[in-house]
Design a protein around this motif. Sequence first.
Motif, PDB file in Angstrom:
ATOM      1  N   SER A 161       3.099   5.838  -6.577  1.00  0.00           N
ATOM      2  CA  SER A 161       3.385   4.836  -7.609  1.00  0.00           C
ATOM      3  C   SER A 161       4.090   5.515  -8.777  1.00  0.00           C
ATOM      4  O   SER A 161       3.801   6.668  -9.103  1.00  0.00           O
ATOM      5  CB  SER A 161       2.086   4.192  -8.108  1.00  0.00           C
ATOM      6  OG  SER A 161       1.386   3.580  -7.047  1.00  0.00           O
ATOM      7  N   ILE A 190       2.741   5.087  -0.849  1.00  0.00           N
ATOM      8  CA  ILE A 190       2.357   6.499  -0.804  1.00  0.00           C
ATOM      9  C   ILE A 190       2.440   7.112  -2.204  1.00  0.00           C
ATOM     10  O   ILE A 190       1.823   8.143  -2.482  1.00  0.00           O
ATOM     11  CB  ILE A 190       3.253   7.297   0.158  1.00  0.00           C
ATOM     12  CG1 ILE A 190       4.731   7.208  -0.248  1.00  0.00           C
ATOM     13  CG2 ILE A 190       3.054   6.823   1.588  1.00  0.00           C
ATOM     14  CD1 ILE A 190       5.647   8.145   0.509  1.00  0.00           C
ATOM     15  N   GLU A 201       0.869  -1.173   0.000  1.00  0.00           N
ATOM     16  CA  GLU A 201       0.000   0.000   0.000  1.00  0.00           C
ATOM     17  C   GLU A 201       0.912   1.232   0.000  1.00  0.00           C
ATOM     18  O   GLU A 201       1.242   1.767   1.069  1.00  0.00           O
ATOM     19  CB  GLU A 201      -0.911  -0.034   1.224  1.00  0.00           C
ATOM     20  CG  GLU A 201      -1.835  -1.257   1.232  1.00  0.00           C
ATOM     21  CD  GLU A 201      -2.629  -1.413   2.523  1.00  0.00           C
ATOM     22  OE1 GLU A 201      -2.520  -0.509   3.396  1.00  0.00           O
ATOM     23  OE2 GLU A 201      -3.346  -2.422   2.658  1.00  0.00           O
ATOM     24  N   ALA A 225      -6.851   8.810  -8.287  1.00  0.00           N
ATOM     25  CA  ALA A 225      -5.420   8.986  -8.040  1.00  0.00           C
ATOM     26  C   ALA A 225      -4.884  10.130  -8.896  1.00  0.00           C
ATOM     27  O   ALA A 225      -5.173  10.215 -10.096  1.00  0.00           O
ATOM     28  CB  ALA A 225      -4.672   7.688  -8.364  1.00  0.00           C
ATOM     29  N   VAL A 235      -3.821   6.923  -4.506  1.00  0.00           N
ATOM     30  CA  VAL A 235      -2.358   7.026  -4.460  1.00  0.00           C
ATOM     31  C   VAL A 235      -1.855   7.648  -5.759  1.00  0.00           C
ATOM     32  O   VAL A 235      -2.079   7.098  -6.841  1.00  0.00           O
ATOM     33  CB  VAL A 235      -1.708   5.636  -4.260  1.00  0.00           C
ATOM     34  CG1 VAL A 235      -0.179   5.759  -4.273  1.00  0.00           C
ATOM     35  CG2 VAL A 235      -2.192   5.013  -2.957  1.00  0.00           C
TER      36      VAL A 235
END
Length: 431
Positions: free
Chosen positions: A163, A161, A159, A219, A195
């Motif tokens: 990508s 913070i 998971e 995101a 994210v």
Amino acid sequence: MFKTFAEAISWVNGRLKFGVKPGLERMEWLLKVLGDPQKKLRAIHVAGTNGKGSTIAFIRSILNEAGMTVGTFTSPYIITFNERISVDGIPISDEEWTALFNEIKPFVIELEKTELGAATEFEIITTCAFLYFAKYSKTDFVLLETGLGGRLDSTNVVEPILSIITSIGYDHTAILGETIQEITREKAGIIKQGVPVLTAVHQPEATEIIKHTAEENDALYMSLFDSCQLYEEHSLPSGEQFSLNTLAHQYKKIETSLIGVHQRQNASLAILAAEWLTAEKYAVIDQEMLRSGIKKAIWPGRFEKILDKPLTYIDGAHNQEGVDRLAETVATHFNGRNIHVCFSALKDKPYQDMIRRVETFASSIHFTSFDFPRVESAQKLFEQCQITHKTYNEAIDSVFQFIEDTRQDDDAIVLITGSLYFISAVRSMLV
């Protein structure tokens, strides 16, 4: 219980027989019984066809300059197996690896008895990484490189913070798909709900998929090409130089120690990541830290000089996009020089097209083989080559003779390239 590192490595290498089995169920099972260590990390997840390792190297170096402790999980290794799990660029020890394998082995055995089946080598190594970073190290950030694809990759249980998708090209097509769109959907599978995703992907059909996936997951989508301007670009004798305008800052004459036009892009991606981390108050990174971090970043096996006479480089151009980038680097740094290439590749790579590209800049090509399950024979590689000056020998020791034969050519550049596993084997022989 494993008493030695050699015993532990022999066990995990034996998992190769289970091959590649995409899917997250086995990872989720293993991690759950270990207390879900992946949920305890401040992670940045990096996918892409090429540029993952270099981008991670740049980000790690920048964060180190800012006083942060940074764990990295990368593959494959170039120097030693240990480097897959590193902290501040230092691989963990044989003893630490052995302890990790001993800790998870009972659960691996238990998993095999379930309907989910046996864990693969990469799944076990990835589990070790999550366990180590969460339980046995004090890292401020963990940088995770996908092994293959993204959506079903073993690392995709994290998971993060942030990508990052570095690039999209044709690689592992038998698993990821044969079109840019299919491959992009797999890479974009790392995008998580809420994210942000940062990318240097340039193909319109690929960026559209990444952007759409980001929108579906609420995101933030950030593209290097939409938000930045690279200019004043130059190749230096031992690196690259460029200036960069982002939405937040202007950076004049940034220098890298990594050679290759594509490294300007990878460094720019790392700069954007650093800006985002600062803006979100995950870190405090000023321009001097950033400049120093980019300059100090190293990444073995990526156009790395290993000998001065003859001038010899190794480069893990293990797919078509990698060979195209290699050709650009040769053109910008060694235009007009005699380029003598030593090449080896795996059977599942598009080596016919890769060899065609190498022929466009090579003065001669020597093909060889090395000890690896999926390696193509030197003779079959040789048969694909159309230039006149070519040789082959199945023994990897022939690399020594190939280099020696070029010493009489004062204008020679020796380039050893192809499979990353080949580069690793050659590097261990020559460095």
